[in-house]
Motif scaffolding. Sequence first.
Motif, mmCIF file in Angstrom:
data_model
loop_
_atom_site.group_PDB
_atom_site.id
_atom_site.type_symbol
_atom_site.label_atom_id
_atom_site.label_comp_id
_atom_site.label_asym_id
_atom_site.label_seq_id
_atom_site.Cartn_x
_atom_site.Cartn_y
_atom_site.Cartn_z
ATOM 1 N N VAL A 158 2.868 -6.716 5.635
ATOM 2 C CA VAL A 158 2.482 -5.230 5.212
ATOM 3 C C VAL A 158 3.515 -4.490 4.723
ATOM 4 C CG1 VAL A 158 1.421 -3.254 6.027
ATOM 5 C CG2 VAL A 158 0.435 -5.446 6.740
ATOM 6 N N VAL A 212 4.610 -0.823 3.131
ATOM 7 C CA VAL A 212 4.168 0.574 2.854
ATOM 8 C C VAL A 212 5.067 1.164 2.096
ATOM 9 C CG1 VAL A 212 3.135 2.832 3.759
ATOM 10 C CG2 VAL A 212 2.690 0.445 4.944
ATOM 11 N N ASN A 258 -5.013 2.762 9.114
ATOM 12 C CA ASN A 258 -5.207 4.148 8.355
ATOM 13 C C ASN A 258 -4.060 4.849 8.243
ATOM 14 O OD1 ASN A 258 -8.006 3.403 7.567
ATOM 15 N ND2 ASN A 258 -8.732 4.448 9.400
ATOM 16 N N GLY A 261 -2.044 5.640 2.689
ATOM 17 C CA GLY A 261 -3.223 4.526 2.459
ATOM 18 C C GLY A 261 -3.719 3.738 3.503
ATOM 19 N N SER A 262 -4.669 2.742 3.277
ATOM 20 C CA SER A 262 -5.338 2.092 4.393
ATOM 21 C C SER A 262 -5.159 0.583 3.987
ATOM 22 C CB SER A 262 -6.821 2.400 4.623
ATOM 23 O OG SER A 262 -6.900 3.840 5.048
ATOM 24 N N LEU A 263 -5.193 -0.373 5.134
ATOM 25 C CA LEU A 263 -5.072 -1.824 4.701
ATOM 26 C C LEU A 263 -5.909 -2.282 6.007
ATOM 27 C CD1 LEU A 263 -4.033 -3.421 2.555
ATOM 28 C CD2 LEU A 263 -2.207 -3.749 4.227
ATOM 29 N N VAL A 288 0.841 -1.455 0.048
ATOM 30 C CA VAL A 288 -0.058 0.033 -0.224
ATOM 31 C C VAL A 288 0.921 1.432 -0.090
ATOM 32 C CG1 VAL A 288 -0.086 -0.030 2.655
ATOM 33 C CG2 VAL A 288 -1.882 1.171 1.150
ATOM 34 N N GLN A 289 0.381 2.524 -0.625
ATOM 35 C CA GLN A 289 1.193 3.549 -0.544
ATOM 36 C C GLN A 289 0.858 4.287 0.641
ATOM 37 O OE1 GLN A 289 -0.537 5.777 -3.881
ATOM 38 N NE2 GLN A 289 0.700 4.701 -5.406
#
Length: 123
Positions: free
Chosen positions: A119, A121, A83, A16-18, A12-13
């Motif tokens: 995860v 980022v 978030n 962003g959210s995951l 994810v950038q």
Amino acid sequence: QVQLVESGGGLVQAGGSLRVSCVASGSTFDIYTMGWFRQAPGKEREFVAQIGLSGETVYADLVKGRFTISRDNAKATVDLQMNSLKPEDTAVYYCAWSRYRYNRLTTNNAVSWGLGTQVTVSS
């Protein structure tokens, strides 16, 4: 015996959210506290958040206001909504559990972990 399986990790950038999820199986009636830890390469596993059977929550300072932990006792699941993600959030995220109510889950009082979900980022 309780088994934990994490899912939902990915790339994810920044900003962003995951959402990562964990499903418990086996003797789930033994679970009081469920939580999340994370471990980045070359670093120790660190506490992220926890939630008790009655919904009481605790967050690490670095994620307060950005992450939200929740659980569904009937489904024996715990989720972590992340978030405003930052590159420093990059890690393998592990689900954990304990039989009792603790002020803070640790690597010593957590009974076991799942295998984790990655995860990443990007900046």
